[in-house]
Design a protein around this motif. Structure first.
Motif, short mmCIF file in Angstrom:
data_model
loop_
_atom_site.label_atom_id
_atom_site.label_comp_id
_atom_site.label_asym_id
_atom_site.label_seq_id
_atom_site.Cartn_x
_atom_site.Cartn_y
_atom_site.Cartn_z
N TYR A 25 0.85 -1.19 0.00
CA TYR A 25 0.00 0.00 0.00
C TYR A 25 0.88 1.23 0.00
O TYR A 25 2.11 1.15 0.09
CB TYR A 25 -0.95 0.03 1.20
N GLY A 26 0.23 2.39 -0.10
CA GLY A 26 0.98 3.64 -0.05
C GLY A 26 1.20 4.23 -1.42
O GLY A 26 0.85 3.65 -2.44
N ILE A 27 1.80 5.38 -1.43
CA ILE A 27 2.09 6.10 -2.66
C ILE A 27 3.55 6.54 -2.63
O ILE A 27 4.08 6.91 -1.58
CB ILE A 27 1.16 7.33 -2.82
N SER A 28 4.20 6.44 -3.76
CA SER A 28 5.60 6.84 -3.86
C SER A 28 5.68 8.36 -4.04
O SER A 28 5.05 8.91 -4.94
CB SER A 28 6.26 6.12 -5.04
N MET A 66 -1.73 8.20 5.76
CA MET A 66 -1.87 8.51 4.35
C MET A 66 -1.69 7.28 3.48
O MET A 66 -2.35 7.11 2.44
CB MET A 66 -0.87 9.59 3.96
N ASP A 67 -0.76 6.38 3.89
CA ASP A 67 -0.54 5.15 3.15
C ASP A 67 -1.83 4.36 2.98
O ASP A 67 -2.09 3.75 1.94
CB ASP A 67 0.50 4.27 3.86
N LYS A 123 -3.87 -6.65 9.40
CA LYS A 123 -4.96 -6.23 10.29
C LYS A 123 -5.56 -4.88 9.86
O LYS A 123 -6.74 -4.80 9.53
CB LYS A 123 -4.46 -6.18 11.73
N ASP A 124 -4.77 -3.82 9.88
CA ASP A 124 -5.29 -2.50 9.50
C ASP A 124 -5.66 -2.45 8.03
O ASP A 124 -6.62 -1.78 7.64
CB ASP A 124 -4.25 -1.42 9.81
N TYR A 125 -4.89 -3.15 7.21
CA TYR A 125 -5.10 -3.17 5.76
C TYR A 125 -6.50 -3.71 5.42
O TYR A 125 -7.20 -3.16 4.56
CB TYR A 125 -4.01 -4.04 5.14
#
Length: 428
Positions: free
Chosen positions: A237-240, A257-258, A371-373
């Motif tokens: 996950y996340g953004i570069s 933010m990810d 879990k959070d994902y």
């Protein structure tokens, strides 16, 4: 009248204002200079870090020098060093000794991995020794027969994997892969490349799991450089973001933010099922159990069909090998008995030695990561049950009675729960 008595009084206020203005101006000039100085220093540090992390030119030079002098050979050598049709692209390295780049090989896209130092022994709290170029490709020596080389590879597998599975079949698979030009025989330079690659746990695991869906396919090699298939999304996950922006974002906000930049929930569920299947693949497979010692979102990726692909498996190690290394490890506390970030054993205070049993199984680490994902955006009708199963999974311990039965039960429950929810959707 006052002006006559005190002719300079009316000048005092403007003079004071002028002094105050000069002081404020100097203050702002100093702050501006300080900001520029700190910003320049940070940029210099970041640039230095980048140049240390991304040393593709050095990596290519070392490999091609060995190839051109006839020391090593492999299926990617000619394209890398002679035809120059294998190019280094965007740098993905996270550590200086493990170089990783997006690459282009003719019309194909891939990921190039290169070792700038010798493969680290599974030692705790120590850095790898500097790469010894003189002896890196010193085995097998000239005059070694194919049969002798097969014995060497068999002995290496026995030390790393123990008496697991059909090791002779695995040796033959390695020899087939080492025959880079497919002429039906393994030359000495090809054998030297293969031997160097077999020191890397990631390469060995990739060979063992080549027919598995979640392992990137090997495309070629040259020395201890190897090329795997391209994975479109290189993190779970996340953004570069450009590094200069990364500096300005607080770490807590960055983690939140990810989670905003993730696929839709059904697609996340499909990726999660892929990770659970990978855990199955390496749990008591034909060549024993492999331990995930760095379960990070940055080590996982997925393709455009949202099938999980392992991006980095350098810290997935054979359990037999890890136990052999740590059994005599001296310790004062449990903190001395950690390999990577996630493989922990206990310190036996009576002997001041690390025990050999890793506390947390792979499945528990995977569930902690998921879990959070998974819970963020989960459908309300399964949220409670999903949370319950994830916490049961995280609580798994290797030392628990009937751990393997619980492991299988929880893993199957999670896969079934997720798959039932997404099997009828287009996103899956």
């Amino acid at each position: 009248m006052a002006r006559r008595l005190f002719p300079g009084a009316w000048l005092r206020k403007p003079h004071y204002a002028q002094v105050r203005f000069s002081y404020m101006r100097m203050k702002y000039l100093f702050i501006s200079w300080l900001v520029v100085f700190i910003g320049s220093w940070v940029m210099y540090v970041q640039y230095s870090t980048y140049t240390e992390l991304c040393r593709g030119h050095d990596c290519r030079k070392i490999i091609c020098d060995k190839y051109k002098t006839g020391v090593i050979d492999g299926s990617a050598c000619s394209s890398l060093c002679a035809k120059e049709t294998l190019y280094f692209g965007k740098c993905l390295s996270t550590k200086p000794n493990n170089q990783m780049y997006l690459g282009i090989w003719g019309n194909l896209q891939g990921v190039i991995k290169c070792q700038m130092e010798e493969a680290a022994q599974l030692d705790f709290g120590t850095d790898p020794e500097p790469r010894k170029e003189i002896v890196l490709f010193d085995k097998p020596t000239r005059g070694t027969t194919v049969e002798k080389f097969k014995e060497m590879v068999y002995g290496l597998f026995k030390a790393k994997l123990g008496e697991q599975g059909n090791l002779s079949e695995l040796v033959n698979l390695i020899l087939s892969f080492a025959d880079g030009n497919k002429d039906g025989r393994v030359s000495l330079p090809e054998a030297k490349s293969a031997w160097a690659l077999l020191q890397l746990d990631e390469f060995l695991l990739m060979v063992i799991l080549q027919d598995k869906e979640h392992t990137p396919k090997l495309m070629g090699f040259c020395g201890d450089l190897y090329v795997t298939e391209r994975v479109e999304y290189t993190s779970l996950y996340g953004i570069s973001l450009p590094w200069i922006i990364e500096l300005l974002i607080p770490s807590g906000f960055r983690r939140s933010m990810d989670q905003w930049f993730t696929p839709s929930w059904p697609r996340k569920a499909k990726i999660a099922i892929g990770l659970l299947e990978f855990v199955e693949d390496i749990f008591h497979g034909p060549y024993g159990n492999f331990l995930m010692c760095d379960t990070s979102a940055k080590n996982l990726g997925y393709n455009d069909k949202y099938d999980l692909k392992m991006m980095d498996m350098r810290k997935i190690v054979p359990e037999v090998n890890l136990k052999e290394i740590i059994k005599d490890r001296q310790c004062e506390s449990d903190l001395d008995c950690i390999y990577g970030t996630d493989c922990r054993t206990l310190c036996d205070q009576s002997k001041m030695r690390c025990t050999t049993e890793v506390i947390q199984p792979n499945l528990a680490k995977a569930c902690q990561l998921l879990k959070d994902y998974l819970l963020r955006g989960a459908p309300s009708d399964i949220h409670e049950e999903l949370e319950k199963q994830l916490y049961l999974c995280i609580a798994l311990k290797v030392t628990a009675n009937q751990m393997e039965m619980e492991h299988s039960l929880i893993l199957n429950n999670l896969k079934t729960l997720l798959w039932k929810k997404i099997s009828h959707t287009n996103d899956s």
